[in-house]
Design a protein around this motif. Structure first.
Motif, PDB file in Angstrom:
ATOM      1  N   LYS A 296      37.240  32.764  50.103  1.00 35.05           N
ATOM      2  CA  LYS A 296      37.307  32.394  48.669  1.00 35.05           C
ATOM      3  C   LYS A 296      37.139  33.685  47.599  1.00 35.05           C
ATOM      4  O   LYS A 296      37.988  33.927  46.857  1.00 35.05           O
TER       5      LYS A 296
ATOM      6  N   THR B 192      39.783  36.615  47.971  1.00 39.46           N
ATOM      7  CA  THR B 192      41.198  36.283  47.480  1.00 39.46           C
ATOM      8  C   THR B 192      41.119  36.269  46.085  1.00 39.46           C
ATOM      9  O   THR B 192      41.831  36.630  45.230  1.00 39.46           O
ATOM     10  N   ALA B 193      39.893  35.576  45.583  1.00 38.32           N
ATOM     11  CA  ALA B 193      39.620  35.471  44.019  1.00 38.32           C
ATOM     12  C   ALA B 193      39.565  36.764  43.473  1.00 38.32           C
ATOM     13  O   ALA B 193      40.110  37.166  42.522  1.00 38.32           O
ATOM     14  N   THR B 194      38.704  37.549  44.141  1.00 37.04           N
ATOM     15  CA  THR B 194      38.812  39.202  43.702  1.00 37.04           C
ATOM     16  C   THR B 194      40.007  39.834  43.591  1.00 37.04           C
ATOM     17  O   THR B 194      40.293  40.602  42.316  1.00 37.04           O
ATOM     18  N   LEU B 195      40.842  39.616  44.489  1.00 35.48           N
ATOM     19  CA  LEU B 195      42.112  40.164  44.773  1.00 35.48           C
ATOM     20  C   LEU B 195      43.239  39.826  43.808  1.00 35.48           C
ATOM     21  O   LEU B 195      43.780  40.915  43.022  1.00 35.48           O
ATOM     22  N   LEU B 196      43.111  38.564  43.411  1.00 31.92           N
ATOM     23  CA  LEU B 196      44.074  37.904  42.465  1.00 31.92           C
ATOM     24  C   LEU B 196      43.481  38.393  41.140  1.00 31.92           C
ATOM     25  O   LEU B 196      44.434  38.697  40.302  1.00 31.92           O
ATOM     26  N   ALA B 197      42.206  38.505  40.722  1.00 30.59           N
ATOM     27  CA  ALA B 197      41.847  38.770  39.509  1.00 30.59           C
ATOM     28  C   ALA B 197      41.925  40.286  39.275  1.00 30.59           C
ATOM     29  O   ALA B 197      41.974  40.414  37.910  1.00 30.59           O
ATOM     30  N   LYS B 198      41.848  41.255  40.066  1.00 34.06           N
ATOM     31  CA  LYS B 198      41.611  42.451  39.861  1.00 34.06           C
ATOM     32  C   LYS B 198      42.401  43.318  40.847  1.00 34.06           C
ATOM     33  O   LYS B 198      42.046  44.457  41.391  1.00 34.06           O
ATOM     34  N   TRP B 199      43.554  42.822  41.320  1.00 39.60           N
ATOM     35  CA  TRP B 199      44.137  43.642  42.069  1.00 39.60           C
ATOM     36  C   TRP B 199      44.733  45.352  41.790  1.00 39.60           C
ATOM     37  O   TRP B 199      44.510  45.934  42.800  1.00 39.60           O
ATOM     38  N   HIS B 200      44.901  45.341  40.847  1.00 32.71           N
ATOM     39  CA  HIS B 200      45.215  46.764  40.371  1.00 32.71           C
ATOM     40  C   HIS B 200      44.036  47.757  40.199  1.00 32.71           C
ATOM     41  O   HIS B 200      44.002  48.860  40.075  1.00 32.71           O
TER      42      HIS B 200
ATOM     43  N   LYS C  99      41.959  47.545  49.465  1.00 27.64           N
ATOM     44  CA  LYS C  99      42.469  46.082  49.682  1.00 27.64           C
ATOM     45  C   LYS C  99      42.766  45.826  51.193  1.00 27.64           C
ATOM     46  O   LYS C  99      42.472  44.837  51.541  1.00 27.64           O
TER      47      LYS C  99
END
Length: 345
Positions: free
Chosen positions: A139, A142-150, A157
């Motif tokens: 959780k 995935t939450a971190t990647l979705l919020a700060k992908w760029h 990654k």
């Protein structure tokens, strides 16, 4: 049809005159009354039962003079004369006029039921604990990647996704263990037997550990003599070998030696997995195959279900498994499986 002595529950049957005609072995174990002493006597004298307030249950129930429409009594908790708690159910067989022809009482060990309930509670607690860590990780990443992908580069990654993938594998293994425990306890393990090269399966299990990062020289495989045709379930044999080798790697030390040899006694094959660690104390040897057992110093490692599952899988093949001190001083787990083609209908 099984005989009364083969039943796992205590069985007491009285005839139309309230005389005991059946008093099985489990009833003797629970009450301490021998079957030969019970048969022919009034069941109320043989089996005095009391409720939590100390009242005589038979006087309250009055099974032979009570309501003629009663057919059974649901399970309730009662006490024997010595104070032991038992779970009791009762059923009637009546003639056309409603008179009691047979009165049947079933007894279950309340302490055993309580232990089973504690085991289930322990299982739920263990599963919740083991699931929390990987799911929290999944959780969080995935939450971190979705919020700060760029904000992350490709290497960052990849590290996070590899962690998520490893934790997902961990959850999958836990679920598989739980399903195995359920099937073992329910006697619903499905065996898909075929001819298996036991030595070859062992080599593949070792290769899997090496691929996972273990040093190749940590393992030694010894094959002693030709084996008969082994009709086994290859997936379950791989699971048995994988669990035993992982157990030796995780809890043992030194070289892990796997010996595959014929078993003349059972006309099959025997596999021994040995390590060079501290071994298992003799007083713990009888407990290692129970649910939730963990080796000394590893109380927080794993679910403690691995060896319980191994024992269930070995026995599903018609085999046996034991643990003893290895020649090098560590632990030696040895399982045997019989040879021969399965019986097809």
């Amino acid at each position: 049809m099984p005989s009364p002595d083969e039943l796992p529950d205590g069985l007491v049957v009285a005839d139309g005159t309230a005389r005991v005609i059946v008093f099985n072995r489990t009833a003797t174990r629970l009450t301490g009354v021998a079957g030969a002493e019970a048969v022919g006597r009034d069941f109320r004298d043989v089996l005095p039962l009391f409720d939590a307030e100390g009242r005589d249950w038979w006087k309250c129930l009055d099974p032979y003079a009570g309501l003629a429409i009663r057919t059974r009594h649901p399970e309730c908790s009662l006490y024997l004369a010595g104070g032991a708690e038992v779970l009791v159910t009762a059923a009637y067989r009546r003639d056309p006029e409603g008179r009691v022809e047979r009165f049947t009482v079933c007894l279950r060990d309340a302490a055993r039921r309580a232990r089973q309930e504690r085991d289930r509670a322990d299982l739920v607690s263990t599963v919740a604990h083991e699931l929390r860590s990987p799911l929290t990780s999944v959780k969080g990443f995935t939450a971190t990647l979705l919020a700060k992908w760029h904000r992350f580069n490709d290497d960052q990654k990849r590290v996070m996704l590899e962690t998520v993938n490893a934790d997902a594998d961990r959850v999958t293994r836990l679920i598989t263990e739980l399903l195995d425990v359920s099937r073992i306890e329910a006697g619903r393990l499905e065996m898909r037997r075929q001819v298996v090269d036991l030595a070859g399966e062992t080599r593949r299990a070792i290769a899997g550990r090496v691929a996972a990062g273990e040093a190749e020289d940590r393992f030694r495989l010894e094959t002693r003599g030709p084996l008969p045709d082994m009709w086994l379930d290859p997936d379950k044999i791989n699971q048995i070998l994988g669990n035993l080798i992982e157990n030796a790697v995780r809890h043992g030390a030194g070289t892990v030696t796997i010996v595959v040899e014929p078993d003349a006694h059972r006309q099959g094959a025997a596999v021994s997995v040995r390590d060079e660690g501290e071994g298992i104390p003799p007083e713990a040897a009888k407990r290692v195959f129970r649910q939730f057992w963990r080796g000394h110093g590893n109380r927080r490692s794993g679910t403690g279900l691995g060896l319980y599952i191994v024992k269930g899988l070995v026995e599903a093949h018609g085999g046996t498994i034991t643990v003893q001190r290895a020649p090098e001083g560590g632990a030696e787990f040895r399982f045997t499986v019989p040879a021969g083609a399965p019986d097809y209908p």
